[in-house]
Design a protein around this motif. Structure first.
Motif, PDB file in Angstrom:
ATOM      1  N   MET A 140      -4.968   7.406 -12.734  1.00  0.00           N
ATOM      2  CA  MET A 140      -3.776   6.800 -12.134  1.00  0.00           C
ATOM      3  C   MET A 140      -3.935   5.287 -12.037  1.00  0.00           C
ATOM      4  N   GLU A 141      -5.124   4.848 -11.616  1.00  0.00           N
ATOM      5  CA  GLU A 141      -5.377   3.416 -11.476  1.00  0.00           C
ATOM      6  C   GLU A 141      -5.237   2.711 -12.813  1.00  0.00           C
ATOM      7  N   ASP A 142      -5.817   3.289 -13.863  1.00  0.00           N
ATOM      8  CA  ASP A 142      -5.727   2.679 -15.194  1.00  0.00           C
ATOM      9  C   ASP A 142      -4.276   2.610 -15.677  1.00  0.00           C
ATOM     10  N   ALA A 143      -3.520   3.699 -15.468  1.00  0.00           N
ATOM     11  CA  ALA A 143      -2.118   3.727 -15.904  1.00  0.00           C
ATOM     12  C   ALA A 143      -1.298   2.694 -15.141  1.00  0.00           C
ATOM     13  N   ALA A 144      -1.547   2.573 -13.852  1.00  0.00           N
ATOM     14  CA  ALA A 144      -0.802   1.610 -13.027  1.00  0.00           C
ATOM     15  C   ALA A 144      -1.110   0.178 -13.447  1.00  0.00           C
ATOM     16  N   LYS A 145      -2.372  -0.099 -13.776  1.00  0.00           N
ATOM     17  CA  LYS A 145      -2.761  -1.459 -14.188  1.00  0.00           C
ATOM     18  C   LYS A 145      -2.071  -1.881 -15.482  1.00  0.00           C
ATOM     19  N   ARG A 146      -1.715  -0.932 -16.334  1.00  0.00           N
ATOM     20  CA  ARG A 146      -1.065  -1.234 -17.608  1.00  0.00           C
ATOM     21  C   ARG A 146       0.449  -1.389 -17.469  1.00  0.00           C
ATOM     22  N   THR A 147       0.984  -1.207 -16.261  1.00  0.00           N
ATOM     23  CA  THR A 147       2.427  -1.290 -16.042  1.00  0.00           C
ATOM     24  C   THR A 147       2.860  -2.749 -15.918  1.00  0.00           C
ATOM     25  N   PRO A 148       3.894  -3.160 -16.664  1.00  0.00           N
ATOM     26  CA  PRO A 148       4.398  -4.534 -16.541  1.00  0.00           C
ATOM     27  C   PRO A 148       4.842  -4.826 -15.110  1.00  0.00           C
ATOM     28  N   GLY A 149       4.489  -6.006 -14.620  1.00  0.00           N
ATOM     29  CA  GLY A 149       4.853  -6.408 -13.262  1.00  0.00           C
ATOM     30  C   GLY A 149       3.749  -6.173 -12.246  1.00  0.00           C
ATOM     31  N   VAL A 150       2.699  -5.466 -12.676  1.00  0.00           N
ATOM     32  CA  VAL A 150       1.569  -5.188 -11.785  1.00  0.00           C
ATOM     33  C   VAL A 150       0.453  -6.174 -12.095  1.00  0.00           C
ATOM     34  N   SER A 158       0.847  -1.185   0.000  1.00  0.00           N
ATOM     35  CA  SER A 158       0.000   0.000   0.000  1.00  0.00           C
ATOM     36  C   SER A 158       0.887   1.242   0.000  1.00  0.00           C
ATOM     37  N   TYR A 159       0.504   2.245  -0.791  1.00  0.00           N
ATOM     38  CA  TYR A 159       1.281   3.478  -0.913  1.00  0.00           C
ATOM     39  C   TYR A 159       0.372   4.678  -0.710  1.00  0.00           C
ATOM     40  N   LYS A 160       0.891   5.688  -0.037  1.00  0.00           N
ATOM     41  CA  LYS A 160       0.168   6.948   0.118  1.00  0.00           C
ATOM     42  C   LYS A 160       0.329   7.729  -1.184  1.00  0.00           C
ATOM     43  N   ILE A 161      -0.758   8.337  -1.633  1.00  0.00           N
ATOM     44  CA  ILE A 161      -0.714   9.124  -2.865  1.00  0.00           C
ATOM     45  C   ILE A 161      -1.239  10.532  -2.602  1.00  0.00           C
ATOM     46  N   ASP A 162      -0.951  11.416  -3.540  1.00  0.00           N
ATOM     47  CA  ASP A 162      -1.496  12.768  -3.505  1.00  0.00           C
ATOM     48  C   ASP A 162      -2.072  13.035  -4.893  1.00  0.00           C
ATOM     49  N   LYS A 213       2.438   9.736 -14.018  1.00  0.00           N
ATOM     50  CA  LYS A 213       2.794  11.132 -14.325  1.00  0.00           C
ATOM     51  C   LYS A 213       2.443  11.483 -15.771  1.00  0.00           C
ATOM     52  N   LYS A 214       2.441  10.479 -16.659  1.00  0.00           N
ATOM     53  CA  LYS A 214       2.084  10.723 -18.063  1.00  0.00           C
ATOM     54  C   LYS A 214       0.622  11.127 -18.196  1.00  0.00           C
ATOM     55  N   VAL A 215      -0.246  10.523 -17.385  1.00  0.00           N
ATOM     56  CA  VAL A 215      -1.684  10.811 -17.501  1.00  0.00           C
ATOM     57  C   VAL A 215      -2.138  11.906 -16.540  1.00  0.00           C
ATOM     58  N   GLU A 216      -1.391  12.100 -15.449  1.00  0.00           N
ATOM     59  CA  GLU A 216      -1.764  13.107 -14.447  1.00  0.00           C
ATOM     60  C   GLU A 216      -0.471  13.680 -13.865  1.00  0.00           C
ATOM     61  N   SER A 217       0.015  14.765 -14.466  1.00  0.00           N
ATOM     62  CA  SER A 217       1.359  15.268 -14.160  1.00  0.00           C
ATOM     63  C   SER A 217       1.538  15.734 -12.716  1.00  0.00           C
ATOM     64  N   ASP A 218       0.472  16.170 -12.051  1.00  0.00           N
ATOM     65  CA  ASP A 218       0.652  16.687 -10.694  1.00  0.00           C
ATOM     66  C   ASP A 218       0.340  15.666  -9.602  1.00  0.00           C
ATOM     67  N   CYS A 219       0.203  14.391  -9.970  1.00  0.00           N
ATOM     68  CA  CYS A 219      -0.029  13.355  -8.956  1.00  0.00           C
ATOM     69  C   CYS A 219       1.293  12.973  -8.308  1.00  0.00           C
ATOM     70  N   GLU A 220       1.205  12.331  -7.154  1.00  0.00           N
ATOM     71  CA  GLU A 220       2.411  11.870  -6.461  1.00  0.00           C
ATOM     72  C   GLU A 220       2.129  10.537  -5.771  1.00  0.00           C
ATOM     73  N   ILE A 221       3.119   9.663  -5.811  1.00  0.00           N
ATOM     74  CA  ILE A 221       3.068   8.403  -5.075  1.00  0.00           C
ATOM     75  C   ILE A 221       4.267   8.433  -4.135  1.00  0.00           C
ATOM     76  N   PHE A 222       4.023   8.285  -2.857  1.00  0.00           N
ATOM     77  CA  PHE A 222       5.103   8.335  -1.880  1.00  0.00           C
ATOM     78  C   PHE A 222       5.675   6.929  -1.716  1.00  0.00           C
ATOM     79  N   LEU A 223       6.828   6.709  -2.349  1.00  0.00           N
ATOM     80  CA  LEU A 223       7.441   5.383  -2.382  1.00  0.00           C
ATOM     81  C   LEU A 223       8.325   5.137  -1.172  1.00  0.00           C
TER      82      LEU A 223
END
Length: 72
Positions: free
Chosen positions: A18-28, A4-8, A62-72
């Protein structure tokens, strides 16, 4: 493995992008973004390194929503 990750993010529509972009990432395997809690729950494919995969998730988000953040 699940993590689980905190996001902004500013709005629910942006969280959906963000959810759609993350689902398309290899390894997810699966992703659920909760806008109300500002959390991203990620399930990784077996054998994947979560740190490496999350760097790609962040880039894709960041490609679909440039001002989003994921706190890794």
């Amino acid at each position: 493995m699940k993590k689980s990750y905190k996001i902004d993010v500013d709005c629910a529509n942006c969280a959906n992008k963000m959810e759609d972009a993350a689902k398309r990432t290899p390894g997810v395997k699966d992703v659920v973004v909760n806008f109300m809690l500002l959390k991203m729950n990620v399930e990784f494919e077996d054998g994947e390194n979560p740190k490496d995969v999350m760097q790609e998730v962040l880039k894709n988000c960041k490609k679909v929503e440039s001002d989003c953040e994921i706190f890794l």
